[in-house]
Design a protein around this motif. Structure first.
Motif, short mmCIF file in Angstrom:
data_model
loop_
_atom_site.label_atom_id
_atom_site.label_comp_id
_atom_site.label_asym_id
_atom_site.label_seq_id
_atom_site.Cartn_x
_atom_site.Cartn_y
_atom_site.Cartn_z
N ASN A 49 -1.42 49.32 39.26
CA ASN A 49 -0.75 48.55 40.29
C ASN A 49 -1.74 48.34 41.43
OD1 ASN A 49 -0.34 50.83 42.32
ND2 ASN A 49 0.79 51.64 40.56
N GLY A 50 -1.35 47.51 42.39
CA GLY A 50 -2.26 47.18 43.46
C GLY A 50 -2.66 48.36 44.33
N VAL A 51 -1.71 49.26 44.60
CA VAL A 51 -2.02 50.42 45.44
C VAL A 51 -3.01 51.33 44.73
CG1 VAL A 51 -1.07 52.41 46.67
CG2 VAL A 51 0.26 50.29 46.53
N GLU A 95 4.78 40.89 49.31
CA GLU A 95 3.48 41.55 49.21
C GLU A 95 2.96 41.95 50.58
OE1 GLU A 95 2.16 42.16 46.12
OE2 GLU A 95 4.10 41.30 45.52
N THR A 96 2.36 43.13 50.65
CA THR A 96 1.57 43.47 51.84
C THR A 96 0.18 42.83 51.71
OG1 THR A 96 0.97 45.55 50.76
CG2 THR A 96 2.76 45.60 52.38
N PHE A 97 -0.31 42.74 50.49
CA PHE A 97 -1.58 42.04 50.26
C PHE A 97 -1.49 41.19 48.99
CE2 PHE A 97 -6.04 41.57 48.93
CZ PHE A 97 -6.56 41.03 50.10
N GLY A 98 -1.51 41.81 47.83
CA GLY A 98 -1.50 41.05 46.58
C GLY A 98 -2.90 40.89 46.03
N ASN A 99 -3.46 41.99 45.47
CA ASN A 99 -4.83 41.96 44.96
C ASN A 99 -5.04 40.88 43.91
OD1 ASN A 99 -6.05 44.27 46.37
ND2 ASN A 99 -4.56 45.48 45.25
N ASN A 115 -5.13 50.54 42.43
CA ASN A 115 -6.42 49.86 42.37
C ASN A 115 -7.17 49.99 43.70
OD1 ASN A 115 -8.44 47.89 41.31
ND2 ASN A 115 -7.59 46.61 42.92
N THR A 116 -6.45 49.80 44.80
CA THR A 116 -7.08 49.92 46.11
C THR A 116 -7.60 51.33 46.35
OG1 THR A 116 -5.72 48.15 47.07
CG2 THR A 116 -6.65 49.77 48.60
N LEU A 117 -6.79 52.33 46.00
CA LEU A 117 -7.20 53.72 46.22
C LEU A 117 -8.38 54.10 45.32
CD1 LEU A 117 -3.73 55.43 46.68
CD2 LEU A 117 -5.36 54.70 48.43
N SER A 118 -8.42 53.53 44.11
CA SER A 118 -9.57 53.75 43.23
C SER A 118 -10.85 53.27 43.91
CB SER A 118 -9.36 53.01 41.90
OG SER A 118 -10.55 53.00 41.14
N ARG A 119 -10.80 52.06 44.45
CA ARG A 119 -11.97 51.50 45.13
C ARG A 119 -12.33 52.32 46.37
NH1 ARG A 119 -15.10 48.44 41.99
NH2 ARG A 119 -13.77 47.29 40.55
N LEU A 120 -11.32 52.74 47.12
CA LEU A 120 -11.56 53.51 48.34
C LEU A 120 -12.23 54.84 48.01
CD1 LEU A 120 -11.20 53.97 51.38
CD2 LEU A 120 -8.91 54.85 50.88
#
Length: 401
Positions: free
Chosen positions: A20-22, A296-300, A24-29
């Motif tokens: 999910n988008g969250v 969406e807060t963002f929508g990767n 994915n974002t945390l993976s990158r972070l």
């Protein structure tokens, strides 16, 4: 490399291998911060299929965190693939006492996030929260709209107890401030333009969908669920197909509406969940990308579609509000203009030269959305938080939790 390395503890109720988008974002972070020399510990709910000490892996095979602490969890209603974390603030304080973080980043506001907030405050650890999901808006789509006001009150209370809240877009920040949240800054999202790109386009995959080079692949990528406003994309495609009968609607993802859509539209192509290189091929093999979500807060997926060289149609919200310039690198429609969304899709279907221009410019602009710069910005934000009030918490302080 930054001058001093820090220990950041990330607390979240979703994390890879979840898709999910969250996550994915945390993976990158996490991988970005680790590559800059920081120690990353992650606290998240344990999935049924994993051991209590298994480490999640990044796409390149590296560990996402130096330490991973999993806690028991329960399935989230409407999202059975995700779990609420169940942990007391006492347990989290005991974990942190062994290796005290310089800062805590809380990505989700559920029971685990609340326990982490309470523990961090009592230990005097600076706390930064992220606003990743509009849970108050989701409630309308699951028969719980009557809870929306209460959810907003809770979110306001939660985030105002943190030293800083990070919103993914300027528009989202304005919304949070209007809801009464303080100390809100913008921290956006990047996109991996090496993974996602037009070069991943696959004739073999398109042939499997029943398309040749001249046919139109209309694609949606994301959770197939009520909060994604998926029915609007279906309506737009049905109108388009009246004009272009060889067009195909490609849906990548899964969710509670999948079986119903499969029954009603057996001619649609349902690809299920995709990730990694397979996901990149699915993106790049499309032509028009429809993203009808208004929660969406963002929508990767919007920036991933841009990086893949697709003509995007989305509402003026989230990533689209931040990165799409209408008729230059994509198409965006006023938030509640459903007829306008459909008409925009029909317009693109009949203007191949415009579609070609949008696709080329989308790719070029996506190349400017870098993760490394955003990781550096995150460092600056989280390490500017007030210093610990109690750097070396004693066991006696933990016993009082």
């Amino acid at each position: 490399m930054n001058q001093r390395q820090h220990h950041i503890s990330v607390v979240t109720e979703t994390f890879p291998p979840e898709i999910n988008g969250v996550a994915n974002t945390l993976s990158r972070l996490c991988t970005g911060l680790s590559s800059r020399g920081h120690t990353i510990s992650v606290i998240r709910p344990r999935q049924k299929s994993e051991s209590s000490h298994s480490l999640s892996a990044a796409p390149n095979g590296q560990s996402l965190a130096n330490q991973l602490h999993t806690v028991p969890g329960l399935p989230i209603p409407g999202y059975p693939e995700l779990r609420f974390g169940l942990a007391s603030s006492r347990r989290l304080a005991a974990i942190w006492h062994k290796q005290m973080p310089d800062a805590v980043y809380i990505a989700t506001e559920g029971p685990l996030g609340l326990a982490a907030l309470n523990a961090a405050r009592r230990l005097g650890i600076p706390v930064c929260s992220g606003f990743h999901t509009q849970f108050h808006a989701y409630s309308r789509h699951y028969g719980a709209g009557f809870l929306e006001k209460a959810i907003v009150q809770y979110l306001r209370w939660f985030h105002n107890r943190c030293h800083l809240t990070l919103a993914p877009t300027s528009k989202c920040r304005e919304t949070l401030v209007d809801l009464g949240m303080h100390n809100v800054s913008v921290w956006s999202r990047g996109v991996d333009c090496e993974r996602f790109g037009p070069c991943k386009r696959s004739k073999t995959l398109r042939a499997r969908w029943g398309l040749d080079d001249r046919d139109l692949a209309v694609i949606y990528v994301g959770r197939i669920a009520p909060e994604k406003n998926i029915q609007l994309a279906v309506t737009a495609f049905e109108r388009l197909r009246n004009i272009h009968p060889r067009a195909k609607f490609i849906l990548v993802g899964d969710g509670p509406l999948t079986s119903k859509l499969q029954q009603r539209h057996p001619d649609y192509v349902f690809c299920g969940m995709q990730q990694g290189e397979a996901l990149a091929r699915h993106f790049a093999s499309g032509d028009l990308f429809l993203f009808p979500s208004k929660t969406e807060t963002f929508g990767n997926v919007v920036t991933e579609a841009m990086a893949s060289g697709l003509a995007v149609v989305a509402f003026d919200d989230g990533a689209a509000s931040e990165h799409i310039r209408n008729e230059e690198n994509g198409m965006k429609v006023s938030l509640n203009d459903h007829p306008g969304f459909i008409e925009t899709v029909l317009r693109l279907a009949d203007q191949p030269s415009l579609v070609s221009h949008l696709r080329s410019k989308a790719r070029l602009d996506a190349l400017e959305i870098h993760w490394p710069g955003l990781i550096e910005q995150f460092e600056q934000l989280i390490f500017s938080l007030p210093k610990k009030e109690n750097r070396h918490a004693s066991k006696q302080s933990i016993s009082l939790l």
